[in-house]
Motif scaffolding. Structure first.
Motif, PDB file in Angstrom:
ATOM      1  N   LEU A 124      43.298  32.868  47.033  1.00 16.50           N
ATOM      2  CA  LEU A 124      43.183  32.322  45.651  1.00 16.50           C
ATOM      3  C   LEU A 124      42.890  33.676  44.851  1.00 16.50           C
ATOM      4  CD1 LEU A 124      40.968  29.216  46.055  1.00 16.50           C
ATOM      5  CD2 LEU A 124      43.289  29.064  45.195  1.00 16.50           C
ATOM      6  N   LEU A 125      42.142  34.586  45.339  1.00 11.82           N
ATOM      7  CA  LEU A 125      41.965  35.698  44.686  1.00 11.82           C
ATOM      8  C   LEU A 125      43.247  36.478  44.306  1.00 11.82           C
ATOM      9  CD1 LEU A 125      40.410  38.346  43.438  1.00 11.82           C
ATOM     10  CD2 LEU A 125      40.226  38.897  45.600  1.00 11.82           C
ATOM     11  N   ASP A 126      44.028  36.614  45.215  1.00 13.94           N
ATOM     12  CA  ASP A 126      45.361  37.311  45.198  1.00 13.94           C
ATOM     13  C   ASP A 126      46.262  36.390  44.121  1.00 13.94           C
ATOM     14  OD1 ASP A 126      44.649  39.523  46.747  1.00 13.94           O
ATOM     15  OD2 ASP A 126      45.736  38.222  48.637  1.00 13.94           O
ATOM     16  N   GLU A 127      46.273  35.088  44.219  1.00 13.65           N
ATOM     17  CA  GLU A 127      46.947  34.369  43.394  1.00 13.65           C
ATOM     18  C   GLU A 127      46.559  34.585  41.949  1.00 13.65           C
ATOM     19  OE1 GLU A 127      49.508  32.128  41.406  1.00 13.65           O
ATOM     20  OE2 GLU A 127      49.932  32.808  43.338  1.00 13.65           O
ATOM     21  N   LEU A 128      45.274  34.804  41.621  1.00 10.16           N
ATOM     22  CA  LEU A 128      44.777  34.737  40.416  1.00 10.16           C
ATOM     23  C   LEU A 128      45.269  36.044  39.849  1.00 10.16           C
ATOM     24  CD1 LEU A 128      41.391  33.058  40.024  1.00 10.16           C
ATOM     25  CD2 LEU A 128      43.710  32.082  39.442  1.00 10.16           C
ATOM     26  N   LEU A 129      45.188  37.219  40.684  1.00 12.10           N
ATOM     27  CA  LEU A 129      45.698  38.614  40.231  1.00 12.10           C
ATOM     28  C   LEU A 129      46.938  38.635  39.880  1.00 12.10           C
ATOM     29  CD1 LEU A 129      43.129  40.734  42.524  1.00 12.10           C
ATOM     30  CD2 LEU A 129      43.177  40.331  39.903  1.00 12.10           C
ATOM     31  N   THR A 130      47.828  38.001  40.811  1.00 10.35           N
ATOM     32  CA  THR A 130      49.467  38.132  40.676  1.00 10.35           C
ATOM     33  C   THR A 130      49.886  37.405  39.391  1.00 10.35           C
ATOM     34  OG1 THR A 130      49.574  37.915  43.091  1.00 10.35           O
ATOM     35  CG2 THR A 130      51.618  37.089  41.685  1.00 10.35           C
ATOM     36  N   ASP A 131      49.070  36.006  38.899  1.00 10.86           N
ATOM     37  CA  ASP A 131      49.157  35.580  37.958  1.00 10.86           C
ATOM     38  C   ASP A 131      48.948  36.198  36.628  1.00 10.86           C
ATOM     39  OD1 ASP A 131      50.197  32.984  36.644  1.00 10.86           O
ATOM     40  OD2 ASP A 131      48.219  32.773  35.938  1.00 10.86           O
ATOM     41  N   ALA A 132      47.672  37.244  36.647  1.00  7.16           N
ATOM     42  CA  ALA A 132      47.471  37.863  35.687  1.00  7.16           C
ATOM     43  C   ALA A 132      48.274  38.981  35.389  1.00  7.16           C
ATOM     44  CB  ALA A 132      45.917  38.195  35.920  1.00  7.16           C
ATOM     45  N   SER A 133      49.121  39.261  36.104  1.00  3.27           N
ATOM     46  CA  SER A 133      50.134  40.379  35.838  1.00  3.27           C
ATOM     47  C   SER A 133      51.551  39.722  35.556  1.00  3.27           C
ATOM     48  CB  SER A 133      50.013  41.253  36.830  1.00  3.27           C
ATOM     49  OG  SER A 133      50.427  40.748  38.344  1.00  3.27           O
ATOM     50  N   ARG A 134      51.627  38.654  35.808  1.00  2.00           N
ATOM     51  CA  ARG A 134      53.144  38.013  35.604  1.00  2.00           C
ATOM     52  C   ARG A 134      53.654  37.771  34.127  1.00  2.00           C
ATOM     53  NH1 ARG A 134      52.429  33.122  38.888  1.00  2.00           N
ATOM     54  NH2 ARG A 134      53.324  34.604  40.321  1.00  2.00           N
ATOM     55  N   ASP A 135      54.749  37.986  33.731  1.00  2.00           N
ATOM     56  CA  ASP A 135      55.594  37.774  32.386  1.00  2.00           C
ATOM     57  C   ASP A 135      54.898  38.791  31.219  1.00  2.00           C
ATOM     58  OD1 ASP A 135      56.903  35.706  33.682  1.00  2.00           O
ATOM     59  OD2 ASP A 135      55.442  34.146  33.048  1.00  2.00           O
ATOM     60  N   GLY A 136      54.518  40.190  31.976  1.00  2.00           N
ATOM     61  CA  GLY A 136      54.158  41.043  31.017  1.00  2.00           C
ATOM     62  C   GLY A 136      52.669  40.978  30.654  1.00  2.00           C
ATOM     63  N   ALA A 137      51.963  39.935  31.141  1.00  8.45           N
ATOM     64  CA  ALA A 137      50.377  40.027  31.058  1.00  8.45           C
ATOM     65  C   ALA A 137      49.833  41.263  31.561  1.00  8.45           C
ATOM     66  CB  ALA A 137      49.888  38.692  31.464  1.00  8.45           C
ATOM     67  N   VAL A 138      48.371  41.434  30.991  1.00  9.18           N
ATOM     68  CA  VAL A 138      47.654  42.695  31.828  1.00  9.18           C
ATOM     69  C   VAL A 138      46.236  42.032  32.179  1.00  9.18           C
ATOM     70  CG1 VAL A 138      46.551  44.685  31.056  1.00  9.18           C
ATOM     71  CG2 VAL A 138      48.898  44.264  30.033  1.00  9.18           C
ATOM     72  N   CYS A 139      46.065  42.448  33.247  1.00  8.97           N
ATOM     73  CA  CYS A 139      44.521  41.996  33.887  1.00  8.97           C
ATOM     74  C   CYS A 139      43.540  42.719  33.306  1.00  8.97           C
ATOM     75  CB  CYS A 139      44.645  41.955  35.334  1.00  8.97           C
ATOM     76  SG  CYS A 139      42.979  41.518  36.117  1.00  8.97           S
ATOM     77  N   LEU A 145      49.812  25.028  43.504  1.00  4.86           N
ATOM     78  CA  LEU A 145      49.756  24.112  44.502  1.00  4.86           C
ATOM     79  C   LEU A 145      48.476  24.654  45.408  1.00  4.86           C
ATOM     80  CD1 LEU A 145      53.253  23.412  45.723  1.00  4.86           C
ATOM     81  CD2 LEU A 145      51.657  21.824  44.647  1.00  4.86           C
ATOM     82  N   LEU A 146      48.497  26.023  45.376  1.00  3.29           N
ATOM     83  CA  LEU A 146      47.266  26.575  46.181  1.00  3.29           C
ATOM     84  C   LEU A 146      46.065  26.318  45.384  1.00  3.29           C
ATOM     85  CD1 LEU A 146      48.438  30.233  46.907  1.00  3.29           C
ATOM     86  CD2 LEU A 146      47.967  28.402  48.434  1.00  3.29           C
ATOM     87  N   LEU A 147      46.122  26.174  44.196  1.00  4.20           N
ATOM     88  CA  LEU A 147      44.914  26.026  43.342  1.00  4.20           C
ATOM     89  C   LEU A 147      44.272  24.442  43.430  1.00  4.20           C
ATOM     90  CD1 LEU A 147      45.454  27.719  39.899  1.00  4.20           C
ATOM     91  CD2 LEU A 147      43.948  28.697  41.530  1.00  4.20           C
ATOM     92  N   GLU A 148      45.552  23.559  43.502  1.00  2.00           N
ATOM     93  CA  GLU A 148      44.932  22.277  43.620  1.00  2.00           C
ATOM     94  C   GLU A 148      44.788  21.775  45.021  1.00  2.00           C
ATOM     95  OE1 GLU A 148      45.111  19.478  41.549  1.00  2.00           O
ATOM     96  OE2 GLU A 148      45.830  20.837  39.910  1.00  2.00           O
ATOM     97  N   ASP A 149      45.149  22.628  46.208  1.00  2.00           N
ATOM     98  CA  ASP A 149      44.852  22.402  47.619  1.00  2.00           C
ATOM     99  C   ASP A 149      43.502  22.970  48.069  1.00  2.00           C
ATOM    100  OD1 ASP A 149      45.548  21.004  50.084  1.00  2.00           O
ATOM    101  OD2 ASP A 149      45.962  23.092  50.691  1.00  2.00           O
ATOM    102  N   LEU A 150      43.283  24.208  47.574  1.00  2.00           N
ATOM    103  CA  LEU A 150      42.407  24.879  48.226  1.00  2.00           C
ATOM    104  C   LEU A 150      40.862  25.051  47.283  1.00  2.00           C
ATOM    105  CD1 LEU A 150      44.106  28.057  49.605  1.00  2.00           C
ATOM    106  CD2 LEU A 150      43.424  26.038  50.602  1.00  2.00           C
ATOM    107  N   ALA A 151      41.055  25.098  45.910  1.00  2.00           N
ATOM    108  CA  ALA A 151      39.824  25.108  45.037  1.00  2.00           C
ATOM    109  C   ALA A 151      39.303  23.884  45.061  1.00  2.00           C
ATOM    110  CB  ALA A 151      40.155  25.499  43.488  1.00  2.00           C
TER     111      ALA A 151
END
Length: 128
Positions: free
Chosen positions: A45-60, A100-106
């Motif tokens: 989940l940590l990796d997914e949130l970090l990946t999402d935070a850098s997607r589409d030009g966003a900056v973590c 799907l990861l968020l829904e399943d694991l969190a």
């Protein structure tokens, strides 16, 4: 901004472009007394949130890890700055995998936007 959660029993805050390695190490240390499968789910989940935070030009901008009391749970919160114009590209089937990861694991999760800042958080109930 993110919802108001109770004070953390343990907190770690990271900022900057490459926070993933330090965050993973800290997460594993925070969960040293917890069973391996839970740690694996939390790391995913940590990796997914970090990946999402850098997607589409966003900056973590900010990553927070916290162990909360009552009931005991882990909270991972990532704040990102959204680009003025998102980088768009072809959509792929993998784009829906994160949700799907968020829904399943969190145990619980949400995403909040305040202007150019967007925060996504997940919580997992600690075993035991």
């Amino acid at each position: 901004m993110a919802d108001q959660s109770p004070p953390a029993a343990a907190t770690a805050v990271f900022a900057g472009a490459d926070t993933a390695p330090a965050a993973r190490t800290t997460l594993q240390a925070m969960l040293a007394q917890v069973a391996g499968p839970f740690v694996a789910d939390a790391t995913l989940l940590l990796d997914e949130l970090l990946t999402d935070a850098s997607r589409d030009g966003a900056v973590c901008r900010d990553l927070r890890l916290g162990v909360l009391a009552g009931p005991a749970r882990l909270r991972i919160e990532v704040t990102r700055t959204e680009p003025a114009r998102p980088v768009t590209g072809p959509s792929s089937p993998e784009r829906g995998w994160g949700r799907l990861l968020l829904e399943d694991l969190a145990s619980d999760w949400s995403s909040d936007t305040d202007g150019a800042l967007a925060t996504t958080w997940v919580e997992l109930r600690l075993p035991g």
